[in-house]
Design an enzyme around this catalytic site. Sequence first.
Site, PDB file in Angstrom:
ATOM      1  N   CYS A  94      64.322  21.831  34.538  1.00 58.38           N
ATOM      2  CA  CYS A  94      63.348  21.148  33.681  1.00 58.38           C
ATOM      3  C   CYS A  94      62.082  20.824  34.465  1.00 58.38           C
ATOM      4  CB  CYS A  94      63.944  19.880  33.085  1.00 58.38           C
ATOM      5  SG  CYS A  94      65.304  20.198  31.938  1.00 58.38           S
ATOM      6  N   SER A  95      62.239  20.380  35.690  1.00 58.22           N
ATOM      7  CA  SER A  95      61.079  20.090  36.542  1.00 58.22           C
ATOM      8  C   SER A  95      60.240  21.349  36.749  1.00 58.22           C
ATOM      9  CB  SER A  95      61.528  19.538  37.890  1.00 58.22           C
ATOM     10  OG  SER A  95      62.183  18.303  37.721  1.00 58.22           O
TER      11      SER A  95
END
Length: 170
Positions: A55-56
């Site tokens: 996600c980052s």
Amino acid sequence: MNTSPSVHHASPLQPGAQAPDFTLPATPDQTMSLSELRGAPVVLAFYPADWSPVCSDELGLFNAALDMFKHYEAQLVAISVDSAWSHAAFSTQRGYHFPMLADFEPKGAVARSYGVYRAAEGVSERALFVIDGAGFVRWSDVSPISINPGVDGVLDALQRLAPTTQQVLS
């Protein structure tokens, strides 16, 4: 046997569907509604969780691509089931420059309305939607949770919405 589309293999809203309106916390004391963004394209990026490596990476890539989205007058909005407080810390730490909305309570209600909630895990799918200025889904994609889908599909969809600007990014 549970055949609900929200278990693992979500059935996202398809092109042509009216995008469900929503109002979610954008910060601990402010909200944002999809209807506020009408008149221009919106890129909704549902993602499973703040602080996770994929996600980052995905949100970092979208952050780097903001100028390309702006070229199409598109607003990027990220949504997960994390709280507004978690989003605020995550966004500040990572230097993101787009709204991050908290689909926190009732948990996953907006993800459910878009057909991308993973009930077994209590998170949303890694899903992307391009919504036109009139509020209709024009493109959607669900990627495996462990895969960063990149921005190419989103940019292709935005380019199809704005045929007069096709040559600019080539």
